[in-house]
Every structure is written in C-alpha cells, then in structure tokens.
Enzyme design. Structure first.
Site, PDB file in Angstrom:
ATOM      1  N   ALA A  61      -0.134  19.893 -16.566  1.00  0.00           N
ATOM      2  CA  ALA A  61       1.228  20.429 -16.480  1.00  0.00           C
ATOM      3  C   ALA A  61       2.197  19.301 -16.141  1.00  0.00           C
ATOM      4  O   ALA A  61       1.803  18.283 -15.562  1.00  0.00           O
ATOM      5  CB  ALA A  61       1.292  21.504 -15.413  1.00  0.00           C
ATOM      6  N   GLU A 103      -7.477  22.999 -19.540  1.00  0.00           N
ATOM      7  CA  GLU A 103      -7.332  24.426 -19.858  1.00  0.00           C
ATOM      8  C   GLU A 103      -6.983  24.607 -21.345  1.00  0.00           C
ATOM      9  O   GLU A 103      -7.477  25.518 -22.002  1.00  0.00           O
ATOM     10  CB  GLU A 103      -6.260  25.060 -18.968  1.00  0.00           C
ATOM     11  CG  GLU A 103      -6.739  25.158 -17.516  1.00  0.00           C
ATOM     12  CD  GLU A 103      -5.687  25.753 -16.598  1.00  0.00           C
ATOM     13  OE1 GLU A 103      -4.599  25.148 -16.501  1.00  0.00           O
ATOM     14  OE2 GLU A 103      -5.939  26.800 -15.996  1.00  0.00           O
ATOM     15  N   GLU A 123      -6.000  20.938  -9.829  1.00  0.00           N
ATOM     16  CA  GLU A 123      -4.850  21.688  -9.299  1.00  0.00           C
ATOM     17  C   GLU A 123      -4.934  21.893  -7.795  1.00  0.00           C
ATOM     18  O   GLU A 123      -3.922  21.895  -7.091  1.00  0.00           O
ATOM     19  CB  GLU A 123      -4.747  23.066  -9.977  1.00  0.00           C
ATOM     20  CG  GLU A 123      -4.239  23.021 -11.407  1.00  0.00           C
ATOM     21  CD  GLU A 123      -5.297  22.727 -12.446  1.00  0.00           C
ATOM     22  OE1 GLU A 123      -6.415  22.320 -12.070  1.00  0.00           O
ATOM     23  OE2 GLU A 123      -5.011  22.897 -13.644  1.00  0.00           O
TER      24      GLU A 123
END
Ligand code: NAD
Length: 719
Positions: A61, A103, A123
């Site tokens: 991300a 992911e 994460e």
C-alpha cells in the site's frame, strides 16, 4: 500507473509503474483496473502477466495515503476482480512482494518468483493487518500455523522458503517476466476454478482451539501491549472457522479497530522517523546530502571486552577486515575464542561461511597503522582513553577516522589529544553490539561532516540504525535515562518497591523495568562513574546531608547496594535476588525490603502509598522533559532522532512511537501540568522543572509533532 503491452502474441503484460517500489497508489490501482479490463476484452489475449518496473513487483500500500480520504478504486474489489477473471493471471515477482503487493499476487492464479525475491505481509509492524484479503487467503493457501507465523511477525521470506511453503508456484534464476510469459501461455485455457484461493477450504488441524489459544498467548507475551498481533491471530482464526465472505467481514472489522486505535498512527510515525534520521544535519548546517562519506575497507577495534568483541563481529560480518587489539594477554585469548564462536554461530544462522579470516589479533597498537577507521572500546576511563587517542594519532596513517565507543564521556576531550580533531567522532554502540540495532554517532565541536558521514555510512553497512547526535554528557540516550533512573530511586525512598516500579513500566510496554535492567547491566557501572564524578560519597567539607549533592536531592541507594557487593545478576544480588551469580531469574528479595525500611527510618522518611500513575508520570515525564532539553540544546535535530534512539536502544515500546511521540499523544499541556505538579512537590529535583521548549510549545497551542522543528528553530534563533 500501470503500462500495458501485448507480448508473445497472446499475453497481456501489465507493468506497475510507481517509483521506487511500485506502491499501490490510487493511480496504480486505477491503472491495474483499466489494464485488466483491456486484457480481458482483447480476444487475442489468452492470459495476463502482472509485473513491476525496475525489477520490483510491489512494495504494498502507499503509506502516504494512510489517514487520508481514499480516492481511486479500492484494493479489495480490484483483487477480487483479478481472481474472478476468465483468463489466467500470473504474478511475476521480482525484488519484493510485500503487504498489499503480496495480497495482489495472492489474487492472481499463479505466482512465479525470482530466486532473489522476498515476500511477506509486514502490516503488523505498522499496527495493521493484511486487510485486502491477505489474512483470509494466506491461511487457505499455506495452512494456519505457517500463516500465523508470517502474519503475526510480519517477517519476510525468501523465494526458496516461499516455494517450500507453497506461496509461489515456481522460482527462477532467469528473467522472471519472460519465464512468467511462457508459463502464462502454457496455462491459457486451463480451468481456473482450482486456482482461486478464496474458494479453498482452510486447512486447519483438528486441535484448532488449542492452536489458536497457544498462538494468542505467544503473541500477547511478545506484543507488550501492541494490539495488531492479537488482531492478526483473530483474523486468521476467522479464516479457519468462517466462510470466506464472513472472514472478509471480520478482517474489515478488525482493521477498523486497528486504524482508530492510535497504535497504528504511532507505528506509522515510527516508520517515517527511521527514514528521517538518515537525513541528518549538524548545527553548523552540514547535512547528509552534501557530506561525502569516505570508504572504509579496513578497521581496527581497541579493547576486546564486552563491547569490543561485539563490534569486531559486526564489522567482520559486514565484510570489513578488522585488526582487533587487546593489551591483556588472557583477555586476548578469551576474546579470540568468543569472537570466533559468535562469527561461527552467526554464519550458521544465515547459511554463509564464517568471516574468521577477516579478523587479525594483536596485543599492541602497531598493526592499526594502515586502517581507515578505528573504534576504541577500552574501559570508561578518561585518562586511559586520552592516552589511547594520543597513541592512535601517532600511529595511524593520515586521514584515519578515530572513533570512541564511550557511553557518555566528552568526545571533544578525546579529539583534543589528536593531530586531526576533525577526524574524531563517537560511535556509541549498545550491548550486545553485534545484535543491537542502534548506533549513536556523536559529533563534537571539531568533528568534520566527512567524519560524521563516514560513521553514519559505516553504521548502515553493518546493519545499524544510526542517529547523529551532538556531544554532551550521556549524549541523547543515557542523558535522558539519568532523570528516569533518579525518579525510580526517589520512588523507592518514598515507599515503592523495585517490583512495583518495574511492574508498572513493564505494563507500559518496556521489555524490562528499570531495576531489572540495572541488575542485568550491572549496578557497578554507574557506581564507578559516580565515584569518578565525586558523587558516590557526600562531600564531608560541605556538611551537606547524605541525600543531597550539589544542592540537589540525591539518592545514595544504588551506591549503598554496591558497597554491599550487590552488583546485580553477575553477583546474584542487586535490586532482586537470583539463585546464583549469572542467573537471570529475578526474585523479590526480603533483605532489600528490610534494607529499604531501615533506610527510610534512618533518614526520617515515611513510606506512603504510591500509585501506578505516579510511577509512570514521574519516570516517563522526567525522561521526556530531558528530551525537550536535548532538543532545546540542539543535541538532537528533531523528536524523531530521540524516538528512534529510545525504541532501538532502550526498548521503549514501538507501538507508543517513542517518548516524544508519546508526549504528543498524551498532550503537551498535560505533560507540562504534571511536571509542574511534581516539581512543586519536589522543588529540590531540577529534572522535574518543565523546560523552556516544552513551555514554548504549549504556549504555541501544542503543535503536532511534525511542526516541532519550526518551533525549535525559533528557540535556537532567539538564543
Ligand atoms: P570491558 O571492561 O568489558 O572491556 C574493556 C577492555 O579494554 C578490556 O578487555 C581491557 O583489557 C581492554 N583495554 C584496556 N586498556 C586497553 C588498551 N590500552 N589497549 C587495548 N585494550 C585495552 O568494557 P566494555 O563494557 O566493553 O566497555 C568498553 C567501552 O564501551 C566503555 O567506554 C563503555 O563505557 C562503553 N560501552 C559499554 C557498554 C556496555 O553495556 N558494556 C555499552 C555501550 C558503551
């Protein structure tokens, strides 16, 4: 962004393009969605490969988007659409596939990795969980125990391990994209049903309850109050016990809790703080971009005690040639054995050959003549260190950097002993030096920017997180520790026990409370320093009371214990008792309790009930107050430097961001108000007096931590 090309006739190649790590920014997500649609709509395209530009698949991300309003297509439906695609999608993993990157790859039907690639779901280290289906797909793919390990620790795995675990389908030494394209052509037209991970049942052992209970206990113990690892276990449990869609709902709920917890914010702040410390600056204006490091190929370490051995190992493991000097014959023999053992064990762990031949030993200083940099690690004795620096200056070739591992002595005094004081800096390692991540690089008034740049660069090379700090007693870390230790002793005088103080600090998240740490590192270390400073005994000429030094409150408790030979773990007695010298199991000591009672009676002190809040506030706020003084004095360039030092060197709980971030979280006005309260109650304790910068920040409306540097600059310009 993402680029689309058709290759080999029938393969749609989607290349993620976002420097440096192809993070999944809004633009990249939009690119993937658009290019997937294009690939699926072109009849000539039979299969799709997703890769990243510049040899990096995807770093996850875009952390800069956290906490902002999300724009662009959301990640979860995008990954679902890839998984649901009617044409096979192959992830070509080069470099890294981390977090959202992995992911995304798990949403693809096949994964091909380069042999040097690493994958993982880190994460948890940012206070989050893999919430784009990672916590639900990974256990379905590789089973619950392995998924729990990866998701709760955030550890990265090599391509070889990923293949063994079943995360990737193939590993290649060749051009990964070419291999993936060939593979994609081969699997075109094959049924995709068996390749959609979200449809897999989750392989779960029969004793699942016991497994999750054990996992939960393990993470709670290691997490020291961090909630993300606990949420990770809960998410994997959902994968194992619920249908996929319900598991995804649970993943979302847990993520929402983490996002609003404050811990994620602290961990994300800390992530950027680690980057910020690399961009060091000195009050002279010298900065990291403009100061060139010099190459260091050969180094020397002087003094092979506890620290010198670890430093030698750290240097040799990074491929440097090291001349290791120790004057005591017996110590030299023991050091040789210890260093070889450490190098062999380290090599075994990382599967490489031990760097034994990198180290040469000497009992005199002559062989250091041709080294590029020396790290002195002899006893903490200024006279001895001065002598060593004089010798080094005479023996070393011109241009050799001379560094000291002193815990807090004045670097400038050492620099003055040499012909080239600009080449002298402190390199303050933490014990054990080959393990602990922190390195304080201390510049004195004469240190050149090249010397700082070289020490910072060397720190990086040997795997340390290096922080450049100014020269003062104790530098940053140990200077802030002083008022913290002092408060802990005062609390004992006033009625607390070591067990209670430690319990409060450990509940806060420290790996060990202040008294356990003192017992571990040895009470005699500080005692010797206090004796050298003339503090350990009251000055008989002044007639001052025993509990006063230089007009301030002083607790002689630590000195009294040392006089009894209670040096901590090494002697089997300290603030706690141990079964035998060297044992690590601390037990409350009835002797110590009676000693404290007698001490209080002797000094007319009446024990009172001290609560949890007082222990925490007095210990932590006095430490934080010193942190503000350090910023005010320009010893640390910003709050991030202090926070990185405290997390990596002093086991401050990372999920609380570091002491200065914690102060901002508590509220600067509250810290100020409590310090004023305690200072009023203890006017003879100057460390409780709120410092100017703290007052200034509060008067300025307590700006957020990223604005503090501006206020600090103003304070400096007014001096
Ligand atoms: P130590 O007592 O374990 O070792 C010091 C070594 O230096 C001894 O082996 C001694 O024989 C040797 N020595 C003395 N004079 C010498 C000389 N002239 N030439 C070569 N060798 C000589 O000490 P340590 O704990 O390793 O500490 C070393 C330095 O590191 C000190 O300045 C200390 O403050 C600092 N330090 C210690 C720690 C720690 O936790 N121990 C942490 C950070 C920094």
């Amino acid at each position: 962004m993402a680029q689309y090309t058709r290759v080999s006739g029938s393969v749609g190649l989607i290349t993620l393009q976002s420097p440096r790590v192809n993070a999944l920014s809004a633009a990249v997500r939009q690119g993937i969605v658009d290019m997937m649609q294009r690939a699926l709509s072109e009849p000539e395209v039979k299969s799709v490969v997703i890769c990243g530009q510049n040899g990096i698949f995807c770093g996850g991300a875009d952390i800069k988007e956290f906490g902002k309003n999300m724009s662009g297509p959301p990640l979860i439906p995008m990954i679902h659409a890839i998984e649901a695609a009617s044409k096979p999608v192959v992830a070509a993993i080069e470099g890294i596939a981390l977090g959202g990157g992995l992911e995304l790859a798990l949403g693809c039907h096949y994964r091909i990795a380069h042999a040097k690639a690493r994958v993982g779901l880190p994460e948890v280290t940012l206070g989050l969980l893999p919430a784009a289906g990672g916590s639900q797909r990974l256990p379905r793919l590789i089973g619950v125990p392995a998924a729990l390990d990866l998701i709760t620790t955030g550890r990265h795995v090599t391509a070889a391990e990923a293949l063994k675990l079943g995360i990737v389908d193939q590993v290649t030494d060749h051009n990964t994209v070419n291999v993936a394209v060939k593979f994609a052509k081969r699997v075109a037209g094959q049924s995709l049903d068996p390749r959609r991970i979200s449809t897999y049942p989750c392989p779960c052992p029969s004793d699942a309850d016991a497994l999750f209970e054990k996992a939960m206990q393990k993470v709670r113990r290691a997490a020291r109050g961090a909630i993300a690892p606990v949420a990770c276990v809960q998410a994997v449990r959902a994968a194992a016990t619920l249908p996929y869609n319900q598991g995804m709902e649970r993943e979302k709920e847990l993520m929402a809790t983490l996002f609003t917890s404050g811990q994620a914010r602290a961990l994300q702040y800390f992530f950027f703080a680690q980057r910020a410390v690399g961009k060091w600056s000195m009050p002279s204006g010298a900065r990291w971009e403009t100061s060139k490091p010099r190459p260091v190929h050969k180094a020397a370490v002087i003094g092979l005690g506890t620290m010198g051995r670890g430093i030698t190992v750290a240097l040799a493991q990074a491929g440097l040639s090291v001349v290791a000097v120790e004057t005591q014959e017996k110590q030299l023999m023991e050091a040789k054995q210890a260093i070889s053992g450490m190098l062999e064990r380290g090599a075994k762990r990382s599967g490489v050959a031990p760097a034994l031949d990198k180290v040469s030993y000497s009992h005199n200083i002559q062989p250091v003549a041709d080294v590029d940099l020396v790290i002195e690690a002899v006893f903490e004795d200024m006279a001895l260190k001065k002598k060593v620096f004089q010798q080094l200056s005479a023996v070393c070739k011109p241009g050799t950097f001379l560094c000291s591992n002193t815990s807090g002595l004045d670097i400038d005094h050492l620099a003055c002993q040499t012909r080239n004081p600009e080449l002298v800096v402190g390199m303050h390692f933490f014990a054990p030096a080959h393990v602990m991540k922190l390195l304080e690089v201390v510049y004195g008034p004469k240190s050149s920017p090249h010397a700082v740049a070289t020490a910072m660069q060397l720190g990086k090379k040997i795997g340390k997180v290096s922080v450049a700090v100014g020269n003062c007693r104790g530098f940053v870390g140990n200077r802030m520790l002083k008022p913290y230790l002092e408060q802990a002793l005062f609390l004992l005088e006033e009625g607390a026990t070591p067990e209670f103080v430690d319990q409060v600090l450990e509940e806060f998240g420290f790996a060990m409370g202040v008294f356990r740490v003192s017992d571990l590192s040895g009470l005699d270390v500080g005692w010797r320093v206090r004796m050298a400073d003339g503090l350990a005994q009251p000055d008989p000429t002044t007639g001052q009371p025993v509990r006063v030094r230089q007009g301030r409150r002083y607790s002689p408790l630590g000195d009294l214990l040392c006089e009894q030979g209670r040096f901590g773990q090494k002697t089997g007695r300290g603030w706690y008792q141990y079964d035998k010298p060297g044992s690590q199991v601390a037990k409350p000591d009835p002797w110590l309790h009676s000693f404290l009672d007698e001490y209080r009676t002797r000094h007319g002190l009446v024990a009172r009930r001290i609560d949890h809040q007082e222990v925490l506030e007095r210990c932590l706020y006095s430490l934080i107050n010193e942190g503000f003084r350090i910023l005010e004095d320009g010893i640390a360039a910003g709050p991030e430097d202090i926070d990185v030092i405290y997390v990596f060197g002093y086991s401050w709980p990372r999920h609380r961001g570091g002491p200065m971030f914690y102060a901002a979280t508590v509220g600067l006005n509250k810290v100020l108000e409590r310090l004023e309260h305690y200072h009023q109650a203890h006017p003879d304790v100057p460390s409780l007096q709120p410092c100017r910068l703290l007052r200034k920040l509060v008067a300025g409306g307590s700006p957020p931590i990223h604005k503090w540097r501006e206020v600090i600059k103003k304070v400096h310009s007014q001096l």
